[in-house]
Structure formats: structure tokens, C-alpha cells
Motif scaffolding. Structure first.
Motif, mmCIF file in Angstrom:
data_model
loop_
_atom_site.group_PDB
_atom_site.id
_atom_site.type_symbol
_atom_site.label_atom_id
_atom_site.label_comp_id
_atom_site.label_asym_id
_atom_site.label_seq_id
_atom_site.Cartn_x
_atom_site.Cartn_y
_atom_site.Cartn_z
ATOM 1 N N VAL A 368 0.846 -1.205 0.000
ATOM 2 C CA VAL A 368 0.000 0.000 0.000
ATOM 3 C C VAL A 368 0.875 1.246 0.000
ATOM 4 C CG1 VAL A 368 -1.825 1.264 1.189
ATOM 5 C CG2 VAL A 368 -1.767 -1.250 1.296
ATOM 6 N N MET A 369 0.531 2.158 -0.904
ATOM 7 C CA MET A 369 1.184 3.469 -0.962
ATOM 8 C C MET A 369 0.107 4.544 -0.858
ATOM 9 S SD MET A 369 3.592 4.879 -4.050
ATOM 10 C CE MET A 369 3.644 6.621 -4.466
ATOM 11 N N VAL A 370 0.282 5.505 0.046
ATOM 12 C CA VAL A 370 -0.677 6.590 0.232
ATOM 13 C C VAL A 370 -0.362 7.711 -0.754
ATOM 14 C CG1 VAL A 370 -1.563 8.307 1.846
ATOM 15 C CG2 VAL A 370 -1.023 6.000 2.644
ATOM 16 N N VAL A 371 -1.423 8.241 -1.420
ATOM 17 C CA VAL A 371 -1.255 9.349 -2.360
ATOM 18 C C VAL A 371 -2.090 10.537 -1.882
ATOM 19 C CG1 VAL A 371 -0.725 7.869 -4.318
ATOM 20 C CG2 VAL A 371 -3.112 8.450 -3.835
ATOM 21 N N GLU A 372 -1.692 11.710 -2.336
ATOM 22 C CA GLU A 372 -2.333 12.936 -1.859
ATOM 23 C C GLU A 372 -3.624 13.266 -2.597
ATOM 24 O OE1 GLU A 372 -1.430 14.383 0.867
ATOM 25 O OE2 GLU A 372 0.299 13.029 1.061
ATOM 26 N N ASP A 373 -3.731 12.853 -3.851
ATOM 27 C CA ASP A 373 -4.940 13.147 -4.614
ATOM 28 C C ASP A 373 -5.096 12.116 -5.719
ATOM 29 O OD1 ASP A 373 -3.181 13.957 -6.701
ATOM 30 O OD2 ASP A 373 -3.216 16.029 -5.988
ATOM 31 N N PHE A 374 -6.225 12.181 -6.432
ATOM 32 C CA PHE A 374 -6.523 11.184 -7.460
ATOM 33 C C PHE A 374 -5.518 11.253 -8.604
ATOM 34 C CE2 PHE A 374 -8.629 9.686 -11.321
ATOM 35 C CZ PHE A 374 -9.056 8.434 -10.910
ATOM 36 N N ALA A 375 -5.123 12.442 -8.989
ATOM 37 C CA ALA A 375 -4.191 12.590 -10.108
ATOM 38 C C ALA A 375 -2.867 11.899 -9.810
ATOM 39 C CB ALA A 375 -3.964 14.074 -10.414
ATOM 40 N N GLU A 376 -2.377 12.038 -8.585
ATOM 41 C CA GLU A 376 -1.124 11.366 -8.216
ATOM 42 C C GLU A 376 -1.302 9.854 -8.263
ATOM 43 O OE1 GLU A 376 1.906 10.723 -4.406
ATOM 44 O OE2 GLU A 376 0.283 12.208 -4.264
ATOM 45 N N GLY A 377 -2.416 9.376 -7.733
ATOM 46 C CA GLY A 377 -2.666 7.941 -7.741
ATOM 47 C C GLY A 377 -2.808 7.392 -9.145
ATOM 48 N N LEU A 378 -3.502 8.123 -10.021
ATOM 49 C CA LEU A 378 -3.678 7.653 -11.388
ATOM 50 C C LEU A 378 -2.347 7.602 -12.121
ATOM 51 C CD1 LEU A 378 -5.538 6.773 -13.651
ATOM 52 C CD2 LEU A 378 -5.955 9.181 -14.175
ATOM 53 N N ALA A 379 -1.507 8.605 -11.925
ATOM 54 C CA ALA A 379 -0.194 8.604 -12.566
ATOM 55 C C ALA A 379 0.643 7.422 -12.090
ATOM 56 C CB ALA A 379 0.527 9.923 -12.279
ATOM 57 N N ALA A 380 0.575 7.119 -10.789
ATOM 58 C CA ALA A 380 1.334 5.985 -10.254
ATOM 59 C C ALA A 380 0.784 4.666 -10.786
ATOM 60 C CB ALA A 380 1.288 6.008 -8.733
ATOM 61 N N ALA A 381 -0.538 4.535 -10.838
ATOM 62 C CA ALA A 381 -1.154 3.308 -11.341
ATOM 63 C C ALA A 381 -0.841 3.087 -12.807
ATOM 64 C CB ALA A 381 -2.665 3.353 -11.125
ATOM 65 N N ALA A 382 -0.690 4.175 -13.576
ATOM 66 C CA ALA A 382 -0.415 4.071 -15.007
ATOM 67 C C ALA A 382 1.048 3.789 -15.305
ATOM 68 C CB ALA A 382 -0.848 5.360 -15.706
ATOM 69 N N ALA A 383 1.913 3.934 -14.313
ATOM 70 C CA ALA A 383 3.344 3.746 -14.533
ATOM 71 C C ALA A 383 3.698 2.253 -14.556
ATOM 72 C CB ALA A 383 4.134 4.459 -13.438
ATOM 73 N N GLY A 384 4.821 1.942 -15.144
ATOM 74 C CA GLY A 384 5.321 0.563 -15.158
ATOM 75 C C GLY A 384 5.233 -0.062 -16.531
ATOM 76 N N ARG A 385 5.873 -1.223 -16.667
ATOM 77 C CA ARG A 385 5.982 -1.864 -17.973
ATOM 78 C C ARG A 385 4.861 -2.846 -18.271
ATOM 79 N NH1 ARG A 385 9.083 -6.807 -17.945
ATOM 80 N NH2 ARG A 385 9.528 -7.536 -15.825
ATOM 81 N N TYR A 386 4.035 -3.162 -17.275
ATOM 82 C CA TYR A 386 2.954 -4.127 -17.487
ATOM 83 C C TYR A 386 1.669 -3.421 -17.903
ATOM 84 C CZ TYR A 386 5.987 -7.452 -15.041
ATOM 85 O OH TYR A 386 7.033 -8.247 -14.672
ATOM 86 N N GLY A 387 0.784 -4.160 -18.571
ATOM 87 C CA GLY A 387 -0.473 -3.581 -19.011
ATOM 88 C C GLY A 387 -1.583 -4.603 -19.099
ATOM 89 N N LEU A 388 -1.782 -5.353 -18.015
ATOM 90 C CA LEU A 388 -2.806 -6.394 -18.030
ATOM 91 C C LEU A 388 -4.164 -5.831 -17.606
ATOM 92 C CD1 LEU A 388 -3.172 -9.369 -18.699
ATOM 93 C CD2 LEU A 388 -2.669 -9.912 -16.308
ATOM 94 N N ALA A 389 -4.288 -5.376 -16.364
ATOM 95 C CA ALA A 389 -5.564 -4.872 -15.863
ATOM 96 C C ALA A 389 -5.310 -3.893 -14.721
ATOM 97 C CB ALA A 389 -6.463 -6.017 -15.399
ATOM 98 N N ALA A 390 -6.356 -3.170 -14.339
ATOM 99 C CA ALA A 390 -6.292 -2.256 -13.196
ATOM 100 C C ALA A 390 -7.710 -2.026 -12.700
ATOM 101 C CB ALA A 390 -5.639 -0.928 -13.577
ATOM 102 N N THR A 391 -7.812 -1.666 -11.417
ATOM 103 C CA THR A 391 -9.115 -1.410 -10.796
ATOM 104 C C THR A 391 -9.109 -0.035 -10.144
ATOM 105 O OG1 THR A 391 -9.383 -3.767 -10.314
ATOM 106 C CG2 THR A 391 -10.818 -2.246 -9.132
ATOM 107 N N VAL A 392 -10.239 0.676 -10.263
ATOM 108 C CA VAL A 392 -10.397 1.969 -9.607
ATOM 109 C C VAL A 392 -11.681 1.942 -8.786
ATOM 110 C CG1 VAL A 392 -10.696 4.450 -9.951
ATOM 111 C CG2 VAL A 392 -9.176 3.161 -11.456
ATOM 112 N N LEU A 393 -11.564 2.286 -7.522
ATOM 113 C CA LEU A 393 -12.728 2.405 -6.638
ATOM 114 C C LEU A 393 -13.004 3.889 -6.431
ATOM 115 C CD1 LEU A 393 -11.793 -0.292 -3.935
ATOM 116 C CD2 LEU A 393 -12.941 -0.608 -6.141
ATOM 117 N N THR A 394 -14.121 4.361 -6.967
ATOM 118 C CA THR A 394 -14.424 5.787 -6.900
ATOM 119 C C THR A 394 -15.926 6.019 -7.023
ATOM 120 O OG1 THR A 394 -13.973 7.954 -7.887
ATOM 121 C CG2 THR A 394 -14.118 6.080 -9.407
ATOM 122 N N ALA A 395 -16.401 7.090 -6.396
ATOM 123 C CA ALA A 395 -17.783 7.532 -6.574
ATOM 124 C C ALA A 395 -17.864 8.712 -7.536
ATOM 125 C CB ALA A 395 -18.382 7.924 -5.220
ATOM 126 N N ASP A 396 -16.718 9.134 -8.062
ATOM 127 C CA ASP A 396 -16.636 10.292 -8.949
ATOM 128 C C ASP A 396 -16.571 9.793 -10.393
ATOM 129 O OD1 ASP A 396 -15.688 12.454 -10.530
ATOM 130 O OD2 ASP A 396 -14.785 13.409 -8.768
#
Length: 466
Positions: A368-396
């Protein structure tokens, strides 16, 4: 019927639950592989010209045979990989359902009518690629194999199937059960490890290779295909991110994270392997996630990993993270005793540079890594060499749409770590592979498209050189 392989190198399997010996299987030789390719090529022509509906009937019989032997296969699955019998049985039922799905969709797989000259007929037809080599994994061995086998066979290809060397008894028995349904040479199972897989992928008689497994093996297969010209379908490693936004219930989000990270002991291609949580919900989320992991461990609810070799990889990642400053919320220690057990583990205060946040783990670990806002979290989730799947939990819903647009992965899941419509067909990206690995679009992967132009006699303008 399945081909008979010659006795050569032995593969011995240890039960990951208690350390007992399951048994040994003899691997195929280069001569076995060459004969199997020749037999598959000889059988392919007559199999291809069968009506698709008749090929579908064979798949229905294969599904029935699979269900008839479901209990036996589930017990073998449990003994070789540690997967609980009831979960293994569910995978086998899924495999049977997939065979029936392709029995229905195969005859509907069609070309297109094209608009051309007046009175001419133009259309496309799909044709089988030829001989398919299928290299399947151990983590859901029957369901994955059934999907690839079903799609390859219903489109008119013949199949050479190499199951994982981590569950060879299951693979051999599956081959016996399914192979008996089809004509000679149509479905052949070859036992063995990476060497046997390399023999198949390097053979010039193989027209298409489908592989579900590690990215390193996928790269070797792709390299071999440049020499043989074989078409590759690769679903390889992943480092699937879970992004938890502000405004969601922290307890619910923790339940989703625990399911995604710990189901099948984290040994699912699309397991949650890295988590980015908004600081606004981090305290509740982390507390609840730790509590869920602790409950699983206290009640013996975490099945062993497939073997001690994988456990060493998982434990090393966790140890390196702790040495680099991560804090153990729960688990993280190799237990004493037999087998390949490893506890549900929560790592807090992780940073992006840690190996556990970058490289595939394939174990019950939730970093687990804590992020300050959604934009930071999205940038971190999008980083890396893999591209299989991802999940986002949001009401927005704006954030949800930004995630769909911004995540370069084959599958984006909003507010559910697992699930999806049965007709979905995803293409992994980057180091996670290429091609449609399941669903109706997998039929396209196993076929060529031929364009046909049919004019009337004497109707074409003569060609004149200029």
C-alpha cells in the motif's frame, strides 16, 4: 486419441500443503514432439473441412467428459498446486462452460460481405491457421486450457497442448479425458517443462502459439516466432494496480483489496498487486485491510503457494521492501513446517521504487502506498511496464472516465476487482502480452482472413500495361 510420449526426463511434484510426494511424470523427447507435430499436421486437413457445427459437437462432448471427471481433476489440482478442492472444481466447471461457449460461437464466426463492382461478389472468409501449440499455466489450469483448446479446435486448427510442469499429473489426465473425444492427431498432450515448450515454439510446423504465463517466457516465444513465422497470442505477467479514491467507504474498499490480493493466495493473473489509496481514506482502509489479512491467517484461510520456489520469490520481495522502509501490517514471515505456505501480508508505507510495487509478485501480498490526490494515484497506477488490468474504486464518474482513458491496460474495472461480462475480449499491453486471450475475439486470433473477389466470365476489363 492422445499421442503416447516416450519416457525420458522425470518431473517430480511435491504437494505444497504437506510436502509429500505426489508422483513423477516422464517428459516428452524431441522425437516425441516432432512426431506430434507431424500427426497434428496430417490430421488438420480433414478436421478443417468438418462443418463448424460438427466441430462444436465434439466440444460439447468434451465439456461433458470434463464434468464427468470433475471431482478427480479437482483433487489432482489440489494435490499438485495446493488450490482448495472447491475452488479447483469451480475452475473445472468454468472450463466446461467455456467449451460449450465456443461450441456455440464457433459456427457463428464469419467473414464480411464487401461492396465491389456491380454483379461481382466480394467477401472475406476466416480460415484456420493450422497447427496450434498451447502452453498453459498452473494457477487455473483447466479453465485456461479449455478456453484455448476450445477456440483453437472449433476454428479448425489441430492442437498440441503442453500443460504446466507444476501440475503435470493434472495436465496428463486432462489430455487423456479430452483427447479421447477427438479424432487421432487433433488434440495431443505433451508433458514436460520449458525445454518441451521451447521445442514446440521453435518448430517450423507450428503455425500459432498461445501462451499464458510469465513475461520472460513470452519474450522468448515472441523471439522464436520471428524465425518460424508463427502467430503469437500472449497473456503474460501483470502488476495490476488498485486505486482507491477519496469519498469511498474505506471498509468496503479494504474488502475489495483483500479479495483482489488474497484470492487463490494471490496466484491469479489479474490479482491486485499494488495499491494506491487517497490519504483521506487511508487510515480506515489500512486498518480494515490489516484486520482482514489477520483474520484469514488466524483461521487458516490462505492456501499454500504452488511450491517453495515461488514462495522464495514472494518472501524476498517482502523482505526487500521492509529493508527499504516498508512497515509490516500483517504477515510477511515464512512459517515453519512442511509445504509452501505463506501468510496474507499487508505492507504499509511503500514507495514507488520498491520492487514489490514494480515487479510481479504472484503471492498473497498487498503493498500500500498513500497518495495525496486522485491525479497522483492515477499517474502511479499508469506507470510501469505491465499492461494487463487495473481497478479503480471511486464515486466520482469524472475520475472513473479519466482512469479509463489514462490507464494503458487491457482491462479497466470500476468499483469491482473481479467480474465482467462473459463476452469480453481484452488485449494485454506492454510486457503483459499481445492478442485477444479469451472471449469471442479469440476466434479471430486462431484464424487467417481471406478476401474473395468473384466476377462474371468476360466481365472484367482487360489489363493493359502503361
Amino acid at each position: 486419441m492422445t499421442e503416447t510420449t516416450t519416457i525420458t526426463e522425470s518431473i517430480t511434484i511435491i504437494d505444497p500443503t504437506d510436502g509429500s510426494i505426489v508422483g513423477s511424470i516422464e517428459a516428452a523427447t524431441p522425437e516425441d514432439a516432432a512426431r506430434a507435430v507431424d500427426a497434428a499436421r496430417a490430421a488438420q486437413g480433414s478436421w478443417q473441412i468438418l462443418p463448424a457445427a460438427e466441430r462444436g459437437d465434439h466440444l460439447r462432448k468434451a465439456a461433458a467428459a470434463l464434468e464427468a471427471h470433475g471431482g478427480e481433476l479437482a483433487r489432482l489440482n489440489h494435490r499438485e498446486t495446493g488450490r482448495p478442492v472447491e475452488e479447483a472444481a469451480a475452475g473445472i466447471a468454468s472450463g466446461a462452460a467455456t467449451l460449450r461457449q465456443y461450441a456455440e460461437t464457433g459456427p457463428l464466426h464469419c467473414g464480411q460481405s464487401l461492396r465491389g463492382q456491380h454483379l461481382a461478389t466480394d467477401y472475406t472468409v476466416p480460415e484456420p491457421r493450422g497447427v496450434a501449440a498451447l502452453l498453459t499455466p498452473w494457477n487455473d489450469p483447466v479453465a485456461v486450457a479449455a478456453g484455448l483448446i476450445g477456440a483453437a479446435l472449433v476454428t479448425g486448427n489441430t492442437v498440441l497442448h503442453k500443460p504446466s510442469e507444476r501440475c503435470p499429473h493434472l495436465g496428463r489426465r486432462l489430455g487423456e479425458i479430452l483427447g479421447a473425444v477427438f479424432p487421432e492427431g487433433v488434440l495431443t498432450t505433451l508433458d514436460g517443462g520449458p525445454d518441451v515448450g521451447a521445442l514446440l515454439t521453435a518448430h517450423p510446423g507450428i503455425d500459432v502459439v498461445a501462451h499464458v504465463g510469465s513475461s520472460a517466457t513470452g519474450r522468448r516465444i515472441a523471439h522464436a516466432a520471428t524465425a518460424t513465422g508463427a502467430h503469437c497470442i500472449l497473456e503474460n505477467g501483470g502488476k495490476d494496480a488498485l486505486l482507491v479514491d477519496a469519498g469511498v467507504d474505506g471498509s468496503w474498499a479494504a474488502a475489495q483489496a483483500a479479495l483482489g490480493a488474497f484470492a487463490n493466495s494471490g496466484q491469479i493473473c489479474t490479482s491486485v498487486e499494488r495499491i494506491y489509496v487517497h490519504r483521506a481514506v487511508a487510515e480506515v482502509f489500512e486498518r480494515e485491510l490489516v484486520a482482514r489479512a489477520r483474520h484469514l491467517n488466524a483461521n487458516g484461510r490462505v492456501a499454500p503457494l504452488v511450491d517453495r520456489r515461488l514462495r522464495e520469490v514472494v518472501a524476498a520481495q517482502v523482505d526487500h521492501a521492509v529493508a527499504a522502509g516498508a512497515r509490516l501490517g500483517e504477515g510477511g514471515r515464512v512459517p515453519s513446517g512442511p509445504g509452501a505456505h505463506y501468510p496474507a501480508t499487508v505492507l504499509l508505507e511503500c514507495t514507488a521504487e520498491m520492487e514489490v510495487m514494480m515487479e510481479e509478485t504472484f503471492g498473497p501480498v498487498a503493498p500500500v502506498m498513500v497518495v495525496e490526490d486522485f491525479a497522483e494515484g492515477l499517474a502511479a497506477a499508469a506507470a510501469g511496464r505491465y499492461g494487463l488490468a487495473a481497478t479503480v474504486l471511486t464515486a466520482d464518474m469524472r475520475h472513473a472516465r479519466e482512469a479509463v482513458s489514462g490507464l494503458a491496460v487491457g482491462t479497466v474495472k470500476i468499483n469491482s476487482v473481479f467480474g465482467g461480462a462473459p463476452g469480453g475480449s481484452a488485449q494485454p499491453r506492454g510486457a503483459s502480452g499481445r492478442g485477444f486471450g479469451y472471449g469471442p475475439r479469440l476466434l479471430d486470433e486462431f484464424t487467417h482472413v481471406k478476401v474473395v473477389h468473384m466476377g462474371l466470365p468476360g466481365s472484367a476489363e482487360p489489363w493493359t500495361a502503361k
